[in-house]
Design an enzyme around this catalytic site. Structure first.
Site, mmCIF file in Angstrom:
data_model
loop_
_atom_site.group_PDB
_atom_site.id
_atom_site.type_symbol
_atom_site.label_atom_id
_atom_site.label_comp_id
_atom_site.label_asym_id
_atom_site.label_seq_id
_atom_site.Cartn_x
_atom_site.Cartn_y
_atom_site.Cartn_z
ATOM 1 N N HIS A 171 -20.183 -65.186 14.202
ATOM 2 C CA HIS A 171 -18.912 -65.893 14.402
ATOM 3 C C HIS A 171 -18.471 -65.678 15.840
ATOM 4 O O HIS A 171 -18.459 -64.557 16.335
ATOM 5 C CB HIS A 171 -17.833 -65.364 13.453
ATOM 6 C CG HIS A 171 -16.519 -66.035 13.680
ATOM 7 N ND1 HIS A 171 -16.192 -67.239 13.091
ATOM 8 C CD2 HIS A 171 -15.472 -65.719 14.473
ATOM 9 C CE1 HIS A 171 -14.993 -67.609 13.495
ATOM 10 N NE2 HIS A 171 -14.532 -66.700 14.342
ATOM 11 N N ASP A 196 -5.648 -68.268 3.748
ATOM 12 C CA ASP A 196 -5.816 -68.314 5.199
ATOM 13 C C ASP A 196 -5.640 -69.731 5.724
ATOM 14 O O ASP A 196 -5.054 -69.943 6.792
ATOM 15 C CB ASP A 196 -7.186 -67.775 5.618
ATOM 16 C CG ASP A 196 -7.371 -67.945 7.116
ATOM 17 O OD1 ASP A 196 -6.615 -67.290 7.856
ATOM 18 O OD2 ASP A 196 -8.205 -68.762 7.550
ATOM 19 N N ARG A 242 0.682 -70.636 11.339
ATOM 20 C CA ARG A 242 0.689 -69.854 12.583
ATOM 21 C C ARG A 242 0.528 -70.758 13.795
ATOM 22 O O ARG A 242 1.122 -70.527 14.851
ATOM 23 C CB ARG A 242 -0.443 -68.811 12.555
ATOM 24 C CG ARG A 242 -0.158 -67.661 11.602
ATOM 25 C CD ARG A 242 -1.414 -66.846 11.348
ATOM 26 N NE ARG A 242 -2.023 -66.380 12.572
ATOM 27 C CZ ARG A 242 -3.325 -66.236 12.764
ATOM 28 N NH1 ARG A 242 -4.175 -66.517 11.797
ATOM 29 N NH2 ARG A 242 -3.793 -65.805 13.895
ATOM 30 N N SER A 253 -7.786 -63.189 9.391
ATOM 31 C CA SER A 253 -8.091 -64.599 9.171
ATOM 32 C C SER A 253 -9.603 -64.834 9.271
ATOM 33 O O SER A 253 -10.227 -65.426 8.379
ATOM 34 C CB SER A 253 -7.338 -65.432 10.219
ATOM 35 O OG SER A 253 -7.824 -66.737 10.279
ATOM 36 N N LYS A 279 -12.595 -65.130 5.779
ATOM 37 C CA LYS A 279 -13.509 -66.250 5.561
ATOM 38 C C LYS A 279 -14.966 -65.786 5.593
ATOM 39 O O LYS A 279 -15.793 -66.217 4.800
ATOM 40 C CB LYS A 279 -13.272 -67.335 6.613
ATOM 41 C CG LYS A 279 -11.986 -68.104 6.359
ATOM 42 C CD LYS A 279 -11.636 -69.053 7.470
ATOM 43 C CE LYS A 279 -11.151 -68.337 8.695
ATOM 44 N NZ LYS A 279 -10.324 -69.091 9.609
HETATM 45 N N1 URA Z 1 -9.962 -68.292 14.211
HETATM 46 C C1 URA Z 1 -9.580 -68.094 12.926
HETATM 47 O O1 URA Z 1 -10.285 -68.442 11.994
HETATM 48 N N2 URA Z 1 -8.396 -67.494 12.711
HETATM 49 C C2 URA Z 1 -7.586 -67.071 13.701
HETATM 50 O O2 URA Z 1 -6.551 -66.523 13.430
HETATM 51 C C3 URA Z 1 -8.000 -67.293 15.018
HETATM 52 C C4 URA Z 1 -9.201 -67.904 15.239
#
Ligand code: URA
Length: 424
Positions: free
Chosen positions: A82, A161, A168, A183, A187
């Site tokens: 990621h 999320d 957010r 967050s 995932k």
């Molecule tokens: N990417 C995400 O998935 N969440 C965040 O809070 C920031 C970047």
């Protein structure tokens, strides 16, 4: 439980209890806690932080809000990467098939771009016919046939999320390390990968502008992954200048295919190979060097299978923008600075990105860089080519680039491509 009590506790700098965290995430997902109440809590968290125990509880509660994927039926280890996002960051495109060619399964759920950073799904959608939305069964079938799959996360994965991230985004509460870490990791843990390599970008084109903040984010995410049983490692990597020479959806696909064909810019190749080695090590796979898999064509074979299995034509001609404009070096010297944020913003204004989630992107729009920081340039030499569907976009892109690059008698100090490695 009373939501106002939870908000007030965090507003006054107290630690939230496990029961408060579980309840507030669940109640928000069900619509019992209103957006304005969650906004207040998110702002209190941004201002007062959360400790490790709270962040772990918050992450687990978001995972529990939806499904958890399970790849245990597969006969090889799973590995994922990621990136926290940057300008010209197309690394997933060559990396996923490369790691698959070396023996791991790569199940990757990706996102779309928002603002000045591009999204992997937007890039792949510039390939005619390619589909981002797959059912879990289709995902498994692509994994089995190609070794790697890159697709959109379904609505069942960490729905808390999804809702909170959208909130957010419009309440000035994105830039909180506990909220970003939970967050991303909710995932990735729900996605079910056995091992994870995090590419935490540092510099003007990244969320994290300093090495110190990036290190704190990386350490928080590595701890969350490790505690959840996912072998997790992070690299802090440079995003003070763009990665590679292509910024924009189809342009980045083209550059990725060059890398898979054994060529491509050295920074993209070096980072792809380094991340591949980290992913294979985390997955416990040895025996094949990713650099060889780029040279011998096996990574390219894997790419072609992956694109084809998702309806894409790997041989299709990619979309091109209708108009181009060249930016020339204003004088002779060394290109000292080429600011990632300025280039990302310019590409966005050319049409490569979107301002709101529902906006379309132009697949052909973006920027081709003809020189990178440290290169000698002569006055009048092309520094970059801007691509857009309408010429009216050039003026605003040029305004974004103003002050974003500098040619002078000497070079300037740059961050090393890989700054630091963070482990548990
Ligand atoms: N990417 C995400 O998935 N969440 C965040 O809070 C920031 C970047």
């Amino acid at each position: 439980m009373d939501v106002i009590e939870v908000i007030v506790a965090k507003r006054d700098g107290h630690e939230l209890t496990a029961a408060q965290i579980d309840w507030v995430i669940d109640a928000y997902t069900r619509g019992e806690v209103a957006d304005e109440q969650m906004s207040a809590l998110a702002m209190a968290i941004l201002l007062n932080g959360m400790n490790r125990r709270e962040i772990a509880g918050w992450t687990q509660a978001m995972i529990r809000s939806g499904e958890r994927m399970d790849w245990s039926a597969l006969d090889r280890p799973t590995a994922d990467k990621h990136s926290t996002g940057g300008v010209g960051d197309k690394i997933t495109l060559p990396l996923a098939p490369l790691v698959a060619a070396c023996g791991a399964y790569v199940p990757q759920l990706s996102g779309r771009g928002l603002g000045h950073t591009g999204g992997t799904l937007d890039k792949l959608e510039s390939i005619p016919g390619w589909r981002a939305s797959l059912s879990n069964d289709e995902m498994l079938a692509v994994l089995r046939s190609a070794g790697a799959v890159v697709c959109a996360a379904g609505s069942g994965l960490a729905p808390a999320d999804k809702k909170l991230y959208a909130l957010r985004d419009v309440t000035g509460t994105v830039e909180s390390i506990p909220l970003i870490a939970s967050s991303i990791m909710s995932k990735k843990i729900a996605e079910g990968t056995g091992s994870l390599v995090l590419d935490v970008k540092v510099g003007s084109g990244a969320f994290m502008k300093t090495v110190e903040r990036a290190r704190e984010l990386a350490e928080t995410m590595v701890a969350l992954g490790t505690d959840a049983g996912v072998r997790t490692v992070a690299l802090l990597t440079a995003m003070d200048r763009p990665l590679g020479r292509a910024v924009g959806n189809a342009l980045e696909v083209e550059e990725s295919v060059e890398v898979l064909a054994g060529g491509g810019p050295s920074d993209v190749v070096d980072l792809t190979v380094r991340l591949a080695r980290e992913m294979l090590e985390a997955a416990g796979i040895s025996g094949k060097d990713p650099a060889d898999a780029l040279r011998d064509g096996s990574a390219m074979d894997s790419w072609r299978r992956m694109i084809g299995a998702q309806g894409g034509d790997p041989d299709a001609v990619l979309p091109r923008a209708a108009e181009t404009m060249t930016v020339e070096a204003p004088l002779s010297g060394v290109l000292g600075r080429l600011d990632a944020y300025a280039v990302g913003l310019a590409a966005w204004r050319l049409g490569a990105g979107r301002a709101r989630k529902e906006d379309p992107v132009s697949f052909g729009a973006g920027i081709t860089l003809h020189a990178k920081p440290g290169d000698l340039v002569r006055e009048g030499q092309p520094l970059m080519t801007l691509h857009a569907d309408e010429t009216v976009r050039f003026e605003r892109a040029l305004a974004a680039l103003e002050g974003g690059y500098e040619v002078g008698p000497t070079g300037q100090e740059l961050l090393p491509l890989v700054i630091e490695r963070v482990t548990a």
